[in-house]
Scaffold this active site. Structure first.
Site, PDB file in Angstrom:
ATOM      1  N   LYS A  18      35.304  83.402 -35.105  1.00  0.00           N
ATOM      2  CA  LYS A  18      36.129  82.651 -34.405  1.00  0.00           C
ATOM      3  C   LYS A  18      35.880  81.140 -34.531  1.00  0.00           C
ATOM      4  CE  LYS A  18      34.096  82.777 -30.155  1.00  0.00           C
ATOM      5  NZ  LYS A  18      33.429  81.399 -29.613  1.00  0.00           N
ATOM      6  N   ARG A  92      33.987  83.454 -19.894  1.00  0.00           N
ATOM      7  CA  ARG A  92      32.987  84.537 -20.144  1.00  0.00           C
ATOM      8  C   ARG A  92      32.966  85.575 -19.266  1.00  0.00           C
ATOM      9  NH1 ARG A  92      30.772  81.492 -24.462  1.00  0.00           N
ATOM     10  NH2 ARG A  92      28.732  81.664 -24.930  1.00  0.00           N
ATOM     11  N   ARG A 126      23.147  86.109 -43.610  1.00  0.00           N
ATOM     12  CA  ARG A 126      23.007  84.764 -43.472  1.00  0.00           C
ATOM     13  C   ARG A 126      21.819  84.340 -43.434  1.00  0.00           C
ATOM     14  NH1 ARG A 126      26.133  82.494 -38.235  1.00  0.00           N
ATOM     15  NH2 ARG A 126      24.309  83.486 -37.107  1.00  0.00           N
ATOM     16  N   ARG A 159      17.516  83.476 -39.130  1.00  0.00           N
ATOM     17  CA  ARG A 159      17.232  83.336 -37.632  1.00  0.00           C
ATOM     18  C   ARG A 159      16.984  84.887 -36.971  1.00  0.00           C
ATOM     19  NH1 ARG A 159      22.694  80.552 -35.829  1.00  0.00           N
ATOM     20  NH2 ARG A 159      22.577  82.243 -34.146  1.00  0.00           N
ATOM     21  N   ARG A 170      23.231  92.336 -29.467  1.00  0.00           N
ATOM     22  CA  ARG A 170      24.086  91.114 -28.853  1.00  0.00           C
ATOM     23  C   ARG A 170      25.578  91.505 -28.598  1.00  0.00           C
ATOM     24  NH1 ARG A 170      22.638  87.019 -32.702  1.00  0.00           N
ATOM     25  NH2 ARG A 170      24.584  85.791 -32.699  1.00  0.00           N
TER      26      ARG A 170
HETATM   27  P1  ATP Z   1      27.569  81.322 -30.779  1.00  0.00           P
HETATM   28  O1  ATP Z   1      27.567  80.037 -30.856  1.00  0.00           O
HETATM   29  O2  ATP Z   1      26.801  82.457 -31.613  1.00  0.00           O
HETATM   30  O3  ATP Z   1      29.043  81.798 -30.716  1.00  0.00           O
HETATM   31  P2  ATP Z   1      26.467  81.007 -28.001  1.00  0.00           P
HETATM   32  O4  ATP Z   1      25.977  81.855 -27.073  1.00  0.00           O
HETATM   33  O5  ATP Z   1      25.429  80.117 -28.499  1.00  0.00           O
HETATM   34  O6  ATP Z   1      27.060  82.156 -29.271  1.00  0.00           O
HETATM   35  P3  ATP Z   1      27.767  78.697 -26.963  1.00  0.00           P
HETATM   36  O7  ATP Z   1      29.228  78.939 -26.742  1.00  0.00           O
HETATM   37  O8  ATP Z   1      27.384  77.988 -27.776  1.00  0.00           O
HETATM   38  O9  ATP Z   1      27.648  80.365 -27.471  1.00  0.00           O
HETATM   39  O10 ATP Z   1      27.145  78.449 -25.745  1.00  0.00           O
HETATM   40  C1  ATP Z   1      25.839  78.258 -25.612  1.00  0.00           C
HETATM   41  C2  ATP Z   1      25.065  78.471 -24.111  1.00  0.00           C
HETATM   42  O11 ATP Z   1      26.142  77.746 -23.198  1.00  0.00           O
HETATM   43  C3  ATP Z   1      25.243  79.868 -23.673  1.00  0.00           C
HETATM   44  O12 ATP Z   1      24.173  80.686 -24.169  1.00  0.00           O
HETATM   45  C4  ATP Z   1      25.385  79.646 -22.313  1.00  0.00           C
HETATM   46  O13 ATP Z   1      24.101  79.542 -21.593  1.00  0.00           O
HETATM   47  C5  ATP Z   1      26.227  78.645 -21.998  1.00  0.00           C
HETATM   48  N1  ATP Z   1      27.529  78.740 -21.746  1.00  0.00           N
HETATM   49  C6  ATP Z   1      28.592  78.677 -22.739  1.00  0.00           C
HETATM   50  N2  ATP Z   1      29.768  79.036 -22.431  1.00  0.00           N
HETATM   51  C7  ATP Z   1      29.648  79.545 -21.188  1.00  0.00           C
HETATM   52  C8  ATP Z   1      30.404  80.164 -20.087  1.00  0.00           C
HETATM   53  N3  ATP Z   1      31.853  80.221 -20.484  1.00  0.00           N
HETATM   54  N4  ATP Z   1      29.774  80.551 -18.967  1.00  0.00           N
HETATM   55  C9  ATP Z   1      28.475  80.484 -18.775  1.00  0.00           C
HETATM   56  N5  ATP Z   1      27.797  79.934 -19.832  1.00  0.00           N
HETATM   57  C10 ATP Z   1      28.255  79.562 -20.682  1.00  0.00           C
END
Ligand code: ATP
Ligand code: MG
Length: 218
Positions: A18, A92, A126, A159, A170
Site C-alpha cells: 500500500k 477502518r 524483512r 520485528r 494480523r
Molecule cells: P502499518 O503501518 O503496518 O500499515 P499500522 O497499524 O501501524 O499499520 P497506521 O496507519 O500507521 O497503521 O496506524 C497506527 C495506529 O494509529 C493504529 O494502530 C491505530 O491505533 C491508529 N489508527 C490509524 N488509523 C486509524 C483509524 N482509521 N481508526 C482508528 N485508529 C486508527
C-alpha cells in the site's frame, strides 16, 4: 474548464504494498496524501487534546475510537476541500466509512488484494536497522553484508510483528475488520479491486484505472 476535485481512498492489508502504490499515485497524479497514522502521530507529537486522547490507544495497538478519529479526519479534509486527495488508513470501520460518506463525495476506493501467503513470505524476509528505520529485504533488497546495516554496520533485527505466525494473525484480524468496510463501498459501487502478488505488476493497472478518471501529471 471546470475541474472537479478527485477524492480517493486506498485500502490493503499490512504488507500489501500500500505504501509503494500510494507513493506512486501521489507522484503521478499529484494527489495530496493523507495518512491517518501520520496524522495521529503528528497530533501526539504536538500534544493536542485529540493527540493526548489517541495516544493511549495507539500505544496499545488498539483502534482510536471512531468519534475521535472521524472528527480528526473530517477536520483535516476540510482544509483540503479544493485539492485532490488520497486517504490512507481511514476508514477502518463501517462507522468511519459512513461518517465519511455522509460528509464528502468519495470518487473511488482502491483495494489492494494480495494473497496472504505472498505477504507472509515477503514480511519474513524483512529485516530492519532499528536505530535508523532502514529496511532490507533478503529477496530483493539484501544488505551488502549479511545481517548488517549498510551504513553503520550494526546488526539488523526482525520485528516481532514480522514473524510468520504474528503476520498471519494480523492479516486475519485485518480481513475480519475491513471486510464490512469493503462491502460497504462495493454496495456504493465505489470499490475497485486490484489483485496481484507484486506492486510492480499491480501498479500499471492502478495507473491505467486512475488515468481514465483524471489526467496524469507525470
Ligand atoms: P502499518 O503501518 O503496518 O500499515 P499500522 O497499524 O501501524 O499499520 P497506521 O496507519 O500507521 O497503521 O496506524 C497506527 C495506529 O494509529 C493504529 O494502530 C491505530 O491505533 C491508529 N489508527 C490509524 N488509523 C486509524 C483509524 N482509521 N481508526 C482508528 N485508529 C486508527
Ligand atoms: Mg504504522
Amino acid at each position: 474548464m471546470i475541474s472537479k476535485v478527485f477524492r480517493a481512498i486506498i485500502m490493503g492489508p499490512p504488507g500489501s504494498g500500500k505504501g509503494t502504490i500510494s507513493s506512486r499515485i501521489v507522484r503521478d497524479f499529484k494527489l495530496n496524501h493523507l495518512s491517518s497514522g501520520d496524522l495521529l502521530r503528528a497530533q501526539v507529537r504536538s500534544q493536542t487534546a485529540a493527540g493526548l486522547k489517541a495516544k493511549e490507544y495507539i500505544e496499545r495497538g488498539a483502534l482510536v475510537p471512531d468519534r475521535l478519529m472521524v472528527d480528526l479526519i473530517l477536520d483535516e479534509l476540510k482544509g483540503l476541500s479544493s485539492t485532490d486527495w488520497l486517504l490512507d488508513g481511514f476508514p477502518r470501520t463501517v462507522e468511519q466509512a459512513k461518517a465519511l460518506a455522509d460528509d464528502v463525495a468519495v470518487d473511488t476506493v482502491i483495494n489492494l488484494d494480495v494473497p496472504f501467503d505472498v505477504i507472509v513470505s515477503r514480511l519474513e524476509g524483512r529485516w530492519v536497522h532499528a536505530a535508523s528505520g532502514r529496511v532490507y529485504n533478503l529477496e530483493w533488497n539484501p544488505p551488502k553484508e549479511q545481517g548488517k546495516d549498510d551504513v553503520t554496520g550494526e546488526p539488523l533485527t526482525q520485528r516481532d510483528d514480522d514473524r510468520p505466525e504474528t503476520v498471519l494473525a494480523r492479516l486475519k484480524a485485518y480481513q475480519e475488520m475491513t471486510t464490512p468496510v469493503t462491502d460497504f463501498f462495493r454496495e456504493m459501487n465505489l470499490l475497485e479491486q486490484f489483485t496481484g502478488t507484486e506492486s510492480d505488476k499491480i501498479w500499471p493497472h492502478v495507473h491505467k484505472f486512475l488515468s481514465s478518471k483524471l489526467p496524469p501529471t507525470g
